[in-house]
Design a protein around this motif. Structure first.
Motif, PDB file in Angstrom:
ATOM      1  N   THR A  49       0.834  -1.195   0.000  1.00 55.37           N
ATOM      2  CA  THR A  49       0.000   0.000   0.000  1.00 55.37           C
ATOM      3  C   THR A  49       0.870   1.246   0.000  1.00 55.37           C
ATOM      4  O   THR A  49       2.085   1.174   0.226  1.00 55.37           O
ATOM      5  CB  THR A  49      -0.983   0.003   1.198  1.00 55.37           C
ATOM      6  N   ILE A  50       0.220   2.374  -0.232  1.00 55.25           N
ATOM      7  CA  ILE A  50       0.852   3.688  -0.161  1.00 55.25           C
ATOM      8  C   ILE A  50       0.136   4.466   0.932  1.00 55.25           C
ATOM      9  O   ILE A  50      -1.096   4.511   0.958  1.00 55.25           O
ATOM     10  CB  ILE A  50       0.742   4.443  -1.503  1.00 55.25           C
ATOM     11  N   VAL A  51       0.918   5.069   1.834  1.00 58.41           N
ATOM     12  CA  VAL A  51       0.366   5.867   2.931  1.00 58.41           C
ATOM     13  C   VAL A  51       1.050   7.224   2.930  1.00 58.41           C
ATOM     14  O   VAL A  51       2.258   7.320   2.712  1.00 58.41           O
ATOM     15  CB  VAL A  51       0.558   5.154   4.294  1.00 58.41           C
ATOM     16  N   GLN A  52       0.277   8.263   3.203  1.00 57.00           N
ATOM     17  CA  GLN A  52       0.810   9.624   3.266  1.00 57.00           C
ATOM     18  C   GLN A  52       1.852   9.765   4.364  1.00 57.00           C
ATOM     19  O   GLN A  52       1.867   8.994   5.331  1.00 57.00           O
ATOM     20  CB  GLN A  52      -0.317  10.617   3.553  1.00 57.00           C
ATOM     21  N   ASP A  53       2.680  10.794   4.219  1.00 59.28           N
ATOM     22  CA  ASP A  53       3.680  11.137   5.240  1.00 59.28           C
ATOM     23  C   ASP A  53       2.968  11.731   6.452  1.00 59.28           C
ATOM     24  O   ASP A  53       2.966  12.943   6.661  1.00 59.28           O
ATOM     25  CB  ASP A  53       4.668  12.162   4.681  1.00 59.28           C
ATOM     26  N   ASP A  54       2.354  10.879   7.228  1.00 58.14           N
ATOM     27  CA  ASP A  54       1.618  11.289   8.426  1.00 58.14           C
ATOM     28  C   ASP A  54       1.883  10.221   9.480  1.00 58.14           C
ATOM     29  O   ASP A  54       1.531   9.054   9.283  1.00 58.14           O
ATOM     30  CB  ASP A  54       0.130  11.393   8.105  1.00 58.14           C
ATOM     31  N   ALA A  55       2.499  10.622  10.581  1.00 59.59           N
ATOM     32  CA  ALA A  55       2.930   9.641  11.583  1.00 59.59           C
ATOM     33  C   ALA A  55       1.790   8.786  12.104  1.00 59.59           C
ATOM     34  O   ALA A  55       1.946   7.568  12.256  1.00 59.59           O
ATOM     35  CB  ALA A  55       3.645  10.341  12.738  1.00 59.59           C
ATOM     36  N   SER A  56       0.623   9.374  12.375  1.00 59.33           N
ATOM     37  CA  SER A  56      -0.476   8.571  12.929  1.00 59.33           C
ATOM     38  C   SER A  56      -0.987   7.557  11.909  1.00 59.33           C
ATOM     39  O   SER A  56      -1.320   6.422  12.272  1.00 59.33           O
ATOM     40  CB  SER A  56      -1.612   9.470  13.421  1.00 59.33           C
ATOM     41  N   LEU A  57      -1.036   7.940  10.637  1.00 60.51           N
ATOM     42  CA  LEU A  57      -1.458   6.988   9.600  1.00 60.51           C
ATOM     43  C   LEU A  57      -0.432   5.868   9.434  1.00 60.51           C
ATOM     44  O   LEU A  57      -0.801   4.698   9.248  1.00 60.51           O
ATOM     45  CB  LEU A  57      -1.662   7.705   8.258  1.00 60.51           C
ATOM     46  N   LEU A  58       0.839   6.230   9.514  1.00 63.90           N
ATOM     47  CA  LEU A  58       1.891   5.219   9.399  1.00 63.90           C
ATOM     48  C   LEU A  58       1.855   4.242  10.565  1.00 63.90           C
ATOM     49  O   LEU A  58       1.965   3.028  10.370  1.00 63.90           O
ATOM     50  CB  LEU A  58       3.262   5.890   9.302  1.00 63.90           C
ATOM     51  N   VAL A  59       1.715   4.767  11.774  1.00 60.43           N
ATOM     52  CA  VAL A  59       1.637   3.885  12.944  1.00 60.43           C
ATOM     53  C   VAL A  59       0.480   2.904  12.784  1.00 60.43           C
ATOM     54  O   VAL A  59       0.625   1.705  13.029  1.00 60.43           O
ATOM     55  CB  VAL A  59       1.506   4.697  14.260  1.00 60.43           C
ATOM     56  N   ALA A  60      -0.670   3.397  12.365  1.00 63.30           N
ATOM     57  CA  ALA A  60      -1.833   2.521  12.190  1.00 63.30           C
ATOM     58  C   ALA A  60      -1.549   1.426  11.167  1.00 63.30           C
ATOM     59  O   ALA A  60      -1.898   0.251  11.389  1.00 63.30           O
ATOM     60  CB  ALA A  60      -3.052   3.340  11.775  1.00 63.30           C
ATOM     61  N   GLN A  61      -0.907   1.774  10.053  1.00 69.91           N
ATOM     62  CA  GLN A  61      -0.595   0.759   9.034  1.00 69.91           C
ATOM     63  C   GLN A  61       0.421  -0.249   9.560  1.00 69.91           C
ATOM     64  O   GLN A  61       0.254  -1.455   9.409  1.00 69.91           O
ATOM     65  CB  GLN A  61      -0.079   1.418   7.755  1.00 69.91           C
ATOM     66  N   PHE A  62       1.503   0.255  10.169  1.00 69.21           N
ATOM     67  CA  PHE A  62       2.509  -0.641  10.733  1.00 69.21           C
ATOM     68  C   PHE A  62       1.885  -1.566  11.783  1.00 69.21           C
ATOM     69  O   PHE A  62       2.115  -2.778  11.774  1.00 69.21           O
ATOM     70  CB  PHE A  62       3.664   0.142  11.358  1.00 69.21           C
ATOM     71  N   GLU A  63       1.099  -1.002  12.691  1.00 69.82           N
ATOM     72  CA  GLU A  63       0.477  -1.808  13.759  1.00 69.82           C
ATOM     73  C   GLU A  63      -0.438  -2.890  13.166  1.00 69.82           C
ATOM     74  O   GLU A  63      -0.460  -4.024  13.646  1.00 69.82           O
ATOM     75  CB  GLU A  63      -0.321  -0.912  14.710  1.00 69.82           C
ATOM     76  N   GLY A  64      -1.186  -2.533  12.138  1.00 72.40           N
ATOM     77  CA  GLY A  64      -2.057  -3.519  11.505  1.00 72.40           C
ATOM     78  C   GLY A  64      -1.279  -4.690  10.946  1.00 72.40           C
ATOM     79  O   GLY A  64      -1.673  -5.849  11.105  1.00 72.40           O
ATOM     80  N   TRP A  65      -0.165  -4.395  10.302  1.00 60.27           N
ATOM     81  CA  TRP A  65       0.647  -5.484   9.754  1.00 60.27           C
ATOM     82  C   TRP A  65       1.392  -6.233  10.854  1.00 60.27           C
ATOM     83  O   TRP A  65       1.561  -7.451  10.765  1.00 60.27           O
ATOM     84  CB  TRP A  65       1.606  -4.948   8.706  1.00 60.27           C
ATOM     85  N   ILE A  66       1.828  -5.551  11.893  1.00 55.56           N
ATOM     86  CA  ILE A  66       2.489  -6.238  13.006  1.00 55.56           C
ATOM     87  C   ILE A  66       1.531  -7.253  13.634  1.00 55.56           C
ATOM     88  O   ILE A  66       1.932  -8.362  13.982  1.00 55.56           O
ATOM     89  CB  ILE A  66       2.973  -5.218  14.068  1.00 55.56           C
ATOM     90  N   ASP A  67       0.279  -6.868  13.772  1.00 53.10           N
ATOM     91  CA  ASP A  67      -0.708  -7.742  14.406  1.00 53.10           C
ATOM     92  C   ASP A  67      -1.287  -8.799  13.469  1.00 53.10           C
ATOM     93  O   ASP A  67      -2.062  -9.652  13.900  1.00 53.10           O
ATOM     94  CB  ASP A  67      -1.840  -6.900  15.001  1.00 53.10           C
ATOM     95  N   ASP A  68      -0.928  -8.771  12.206  1.00 53.86           N
ATOM     96  CA  ASP A  68      -1.401  -9.748  11.231  1.00 53.86           C
ATOM     97  C   ASP A  68      -0.454 -10.947  11.228  1.00 53.86           C
ATOM     98  O   ASP A  68       0.704 -10.823  10.826  1.00 53.86           O
ATOM     99  CB  ASP A  68      -1.449  -9.107   9.838  1.00 53.86           C
ATOM    100  N   PRO A  69      -0.904 -12.124  11.654  1.00 52.26           N
ATOM    101  CA  PRO A  69      -0.010 -13.278  11.714  1.00 52.26           C
ATOM    102  C   PRO A  69       0.487 -13.732  10.343  1.00 52.26           C
ATOM    103  O   PRO A  69       1.450 -14.502  10.261  1.00 52.26           O
ATOM    104  CB  PRO A  69      -0.859 -14.359  12.382  1.00 52.26           C
ATOM    105  N   ALA A  70      -0.109 -13.232   9.272  1.00 50.26           N
ATOM    106  CA  ALA A  70       0.324 -13.598   7.924  1.00 50.26           C
ATOM    107  C   ALA A  70       1.481 -12.733   7.422  1.00 50.26           C
ATOM    108  O   ALA A  70       1.993 -12.958   6.335  1.00 50.26           O
ATOM    109  CB  ALA A  70      -0.851 -13.502   6.947  1.00 50.26           C
ATOM    110  N   ILE A  71       1.912 -11.734   8.211  1.00 44.86           N
ATOM    111  CA  ILE A  71       3.018 -10.845   7.816  1.00 44.86           C
ATOM    112  C   ILE A  71       4.215 -11.113   8.719  1.00 44.86           C
ATOM    113  O   ILE A  71       4.119 -11.013   9.936  1.00 44.86           O
ATOM    114  CB  ILE A  71       2.610  -9.354   7.936  1.00 44.86           C
ATOM    115  N   ASP A  72       5.347 -11.466   8.098  1.00 45.28           N
ATOM    116  CA  ASP A  72       6.578 -11.718   8.849  1.00 45.28           C
ATOM    117  C   ASP A  72       7.475 -10.491   8.924  1.00 45.28           C
ATOM    118  O   ASP A  72       8.222 -10.316   9.888  1.00 45.28           O
ATOM    119  CB  ASP A  72       7.379 -12.850   8.191  1.00 45.28           C
ATOM    120  N   ALA A  73       7.429  -9.672   7.883  1.00 46.08           N
ATOM    121  CA  ALA A  73       8.296  -8.489   7.825  1.00 46.08           C
ATOM    122  C   ALA A  73       7.611  -7.419   6.987  1.00 46.08           C
ATOM    123  O   ALA A  73       6.774  -7.723   6.134  1.00 46.08           O
ATOM    124  CB  ALA A  73       9.647  -8.843   7.214  1.00 46.08           C
TER     125      ALA A  73
END
Length: 176
Positions: A49-73
């Motif tokens: 995906t593409i996310v704007q240069d916005d820290a809160s939006l980035l944190v939300a995207q990173f956290e979503g993938w961190i919590d997804d057991p199908a994502i290793d990195a």
């Protein structure tokens, strides 16, 4: 790099995040290069995906993938410069339980120096591990993506790399 040719390759699931206010799926060349290299290496692009240069939006995207057991990195491209809109390192610092991997940024800048000289000091490339998921933040240029993948990640995300690699540590990342 020493490869243990007697050991079978282990593919991992990698998400690609482009951090940009201006790129679109049609103009995201650094994301395209990264996704192609991930697949050429035998891994799976498990999200992109593409996310704007916005820290809160980035944190939300990173956290979503961190919590997804199908994502290793996760490998991000962009937002690691010095301008006011470059907030990827700040977003990573806000992730609960994150642990820095300081050597990643150091080695990236050492490799980048060979390509772009002292301009590499403007890069804040960095990496963390959070709740069992690796996140590597690369600059947004095509050259930086190539340097980061070809010079570091291709080896460290290959379980056959010796003497050690990130993949072999994955089962132990959640230890306390």
């Amino acid at each position: 790099m020493a490869i243990d040719t007697g050991k079978p390759f282990t593919a991992i699931n990698i998400a690609v995040l482009t951090v940009s206010d201006t790129r679109t799926p049609e103009t995201d060349t650094s994301g395209d290069i990264l996704a192609a290299r991930i697949e050429e290496a035998g891994h799976v692009v498990a999200g992109r995906t593409i996310v704007q240069d916005d820290a809160s939006l980035l944190v939300a995207q990173f956290e979503g993938w961190i919590d997804d057991p199908a994502i290793d990195a996760v490998i991000s491209t962009g937002g690691t410069g010095l301008t006011g809109r470059d907030v990827t390192p700040e977003a990573l610092a806000k992730i609960e339980g994150a642990r820095d991997i300081p050597g990643f940024g150091e080695v990236f800048r050492w490799l980048s120096y060979k390509s772009i000289g002292t301009s590499t000091v403007q890069s804040r490339a960095c990496a963390i591990v959070a709740r069992g998921t690796y996140i590597f933040a690369l600059p947004g240029s095509n050259g930086a993506v190539k340097d980061g993948w070809d010079g570091i990640l291709a080896e460290q995300l290959d379980n056959r790399n010796r003497p050690c690699n990130f993949v072999e540590l994955m089962p132990r990342l959640r230890e306390s």
